[in-house]
Structures are given as C-alpha cells and as structure tokens.
Scaffold this motif. Structure first.
Motif, PDB file in Angstrom:
ATOM      1  N   LEU A 211      61.590  19.589  61.196  1.00 18.87           N
ATOM      2  CA  LEU A 211      60.853  19.386  62.454  1.00 18.87           C
ATOM      3  C   LEU A 211      61.288  20.387  63.521  1.00 18.87           C
ATOM      4  O   LEU A 211      60.464  20.899  64.284  1.00 18.87           O
ATOM      5  N   GLN A 212      62.573  20.671  63.560  1.00 16.37           N
ATOM      6  CA  GLN A 212      63.069  21.640  64.540  1.00 16.37           C
ATOM      7  C   GLN A 212      62.542  23.040  64.232  1.00 16.37           C
ATOM      8  O   GLN A 212      62.154  23.774  65.137  1.00 16.37           O
ATOM      9  N   VAL A 213      62.495  23.412  62.972  1.00 13.21           N
ATOM     10  CA  VAL A 213      61.949  24.718  62.584  1.00 13.21           C
ATOM     11  C   VAL A 213      60.476  24.798  62.954  1.00 13.21           C
ATOM     12  O   VAL A 213      60.003  25.815  63.479  1.00 13.21           O
ATOM     13  N   GLN A 214      59.735  23.724  62.713  1.00 14.65           N
ATOM     14  CA  GLN A 214      58.315  23.700  63.039  1.00 14.65           C
ATOM     15  C   GLN A 214      58.105  23.839  64.549  1.00 14.65           C
ATOM     16  O   GLN A 214      57.247  24.604  64.995  1.00 14.65           O
ATOM     17  N   ALA A 215      58.887  23.129  65.343  1.00  9.15           N
ATOM     18  CA  ALA A 215      58.759  23.216  66.795  1.00  9.15           C
ATOM     19  C   ALA A 215      59.112  24.622  67.289  1.00  9.15           C
ATOM     20  O   ALA A 215      58.457  25.159  68.180  1.00  9.15           O
ATOM     21  N   THR A 216      60.120  25.214  66.706  1.00  9.31           N
ATOM     22  CA  THR A 216      60.516  26.569  67.087  1.00  9.31           C
ATOM     23  C   THR A 216      59.414  27.568  66.750  1.00  9.31           C
ATOM     24  O   THR A 216      59.114  28.469  67.540  1.00  9.31           O
ATOM     25  N   ALA A 217      58.789  27.398  65.598  1.00  7.77           N
ATOM     26  CA  ALA A 217      57.705  28.300  65.201  1.00  7.77           C
ATOM     27  C   ALA A 217      56.513  28.160  66.151  1.00  7.77           C
ATOM     28  O   ALA A 217      55.890  29.162  66.522  1.00  7.77           O
ATOM     29  N   GLU A 218      56.212  26.934  66.564  1.00  5.28           N
ATOM     30  CA  GLU A 218      55.100  26.722  67.502  1.00  5.28           C
ATOM     31  C   GLU A 218      55.393  27.379  68.852  1.00  5.28           C
ATOM     32  O   GLU A 218      54.525  28.004  69.451  1.00  5.28           O
ATOM     33  N   LYS A 219      56.626  27.250  69.328  1.00  9.36           N
ATOM     34  CA  LYS A 219      57.002  27.883  70.597  1.00  9.36           C
ATOM     35  C   LYS A 219      56.907  29.398  70.487  1.00  9.36           C
ATOM     36  O   LYS A 219      56.442  30.061  71.413  1.00  9.36           O
ATOM     37  N   ALA A 220      57.342  29.940  69.368  1.00  8.26           N
ATOM     38  CA  ALA A 220      57.275  31.390  69.173  1.00  8.26           C
ATOM     39  C   ALA A 220      55.823  31.862  69.190  1.00  8.26           C
ATOM     40  O   ALA A 220      55.504  32.899  69.774  1.00  8.26           O
ATOM     41  N   ALA A 221      54.930  31.095  68.583  1.00  8.72           N
ATOM     42  CA  ALA A 221      53.509  31.456  68.577  1.00  8.72           C
ATOM     43  C   ALA A 221      52.939  31.392  69.993  1.00  8.72           C
ATOM     44  O   ALA A 221      52.144  32.252  70.385  1.00  8.72           O
ATOM     45  N   GLN A 222      53.336  30.392  70.763  1.00  7.07           N
ATOM     46  CA  GLN A 222      52.863  30.285  72.143  1.00  7.07           C
ATOM     47  C   GLN A 222      53.356  31.456  72.975  1.00  7.07           C
ATOM     48  O   GLN A 222      52.605  32.031  73.765  1.00  7.07           O
ATOM     49  N   TYR A 223      54.636  31.830  72.811  1.00  6.73           N
ATOM     50  CA  TYR A 223      55.177  32.969  73.552  1.00  6.73           C
ATOM     51  C   TYR A 223      54.465  34.259  73.169  1.00  6.73           C
ATOM     52  O   TYR A 223      54.162  35.090  74.016  1.00  6.73           O
ATOM     53  N   ALA A 224      54.175  34.430  71.892  1.00  5.09           N
ATOM     54  CA  ALA A 224      53.479  35.634  71.443  1.00  5.09           C
ATOM     55  C   ALA A 224      52.071  35.686  72.026  1.00  5.09           C
ATOM     56  O   ALA A 224      51.617  36.741  72.477  1.00  5.09           O
ATOM     57  N   SER A 225      51.384  34.565  72.050  1.00  5.43           N
ATOM     58  CA  SER A 225      50.040  34.507  72.621  1.00  5.43           C
ATOM     59  C   SER A 225      50.074  34.829  74.106  1.00  5.43           C
ATOM     60  O   SER A 225      49.264  35.605  74.606  1.00  5.43           O
ATOM     61  N   HIS A 226      51.024  34.233  74.811  1.00  3.60           N
ATOM     62  CA  HIS A 226      51.151  34.474  76.253  1.00  3.60           C
ATOM     63  C   HIS A 226      51.489  35.940  76.515  1.00  3.60           C
ATOM     64  O   HIS A 226      50.956  36.558  77.445  1.00  3.60           O
ATOM     65  N   SER A 227      52.340  36.492  75.685  1.00  4.83           N
ATOM     66  CA  SER A 227      52.719  37.893  75.825  1.00  4.83           C
ATOM     67  C   SER A 227      51.505  38.807  75.619  1.00  4.83           C
ATOM     68  O   SER A 227      51.306  39.766  76.365  1.00  4.83           O
ATOM     69  N   ARG A 228      50.673  38.487  74.619  1.00  2.74           N
ATOM     70  CA  ARG A 228      49.461  39.278  74.384  1.00  2.74           C
ATOM     71  C   ARG A 228      48.516  39.201  75.568  1.00  2.74           C
ATOM     72  O   ARG A 228      47.918  40.208  75.966  1.00  2.74           O
ATOM     73  N   GLU A 229      48.375  38.007  76.148  1.00  2.79           N
ATOM     74  CA  GLU A 229      47.498  37.850  77.310  1.00  2.79           C
ATOM     75  C   GLU A 229      47.999  38.685  78.477  1.00  2.79           C
ATOM     76  O   GLU A 229      47.210  39.359  79.159  1.00  2.79           O
ATOM     77  N   LEU A 230      49.295  38.671  78.710  1.00  7.03           N
ATOM     78  CA  LEU A 230      49.866  39.447  79.806  1.00  7.03           C
ATOM     79  C   LEU A 230      49.694  40.950  79.565  1.00  7.03           C
ATOM     80  O   LEU A 230      49.376  41.706  80.498  1.00  7.03           O
TER      81      LEU A 230
END
Length: 90
Positions: A31-50
């Motif tokens: 569960l911790q790995v899954q949550a970390t992967a989701e956060k990483a995807a959100q950061y990558a998406s936000h970074s692309r938008e910026l």
C-alpha cells in the motif's frame, strides 16, 4: 525441560501469529508503494503543466505580439484617462 514441554503445544499458535503478522507487513508495504507511485505521478503531471505554462509565457514574451498587446493596453489606459477628463469637463 518443563519449559520446552510448555512451548511445544504453543508452537502452532506462535507460527500462525508470525505468518499473519508477516502477511500484514507485506500488505502495508504494498500500500505504501502504491501511494508513493500515485504521488510521483501527480508530481510529474503537475511538473508537465508548469513546464507547458512556462513555454507559453516564453512564447508570449519572445513573440512580437507581446509588444502589440502592451501597446493596446497602453492605448486603453490613455483612452480611460481621456474619457475621465472629458467627463469632468462636461
């Protein structure tokens, strides 16, 4: 010897408890790995938008249309001042 005789009947319970605890720890890690992967995807998406927004701003600033936009805004400001002065005169 007596202690060993007492542990023998408890061994299956101890082993079962250890197996349950191990399974629980593995699930928590998953569960911790899954949550970390989701956060990483959100950061990558936000970074692309910026990055895209910065590209647009760079394009606007380096484009000659930016100067035109500034001139239009300057004319609007001048027109508002003139309109305000005419209203005071009338």
């Amino acid at each position: 010897m007596e202690n060993l005789a007492l542990l023998i009947p408890l061994a299956p319970f101890i082993i079962a408890g250890f197996a349950i605890w191990t399974r629980h720890q593995r699930r928590m890690a998953e569960l911790q790995v899954q949550a970390t992967a989701e956060k990483a995807a959100q950061y990558a998406s936000h970074s692309r938008e910026l990055e895209e927004r910065v590209r647009v701003l760079e394009r606007i600033v380096t484009d000659g249309g930016y100067n035109t936009a500034l001139q239009i805004e300057a004319l609007r400001d001048t027109r508002e001042v003139e309109t305000g002065e005419q209203a005071k005169v009338n």
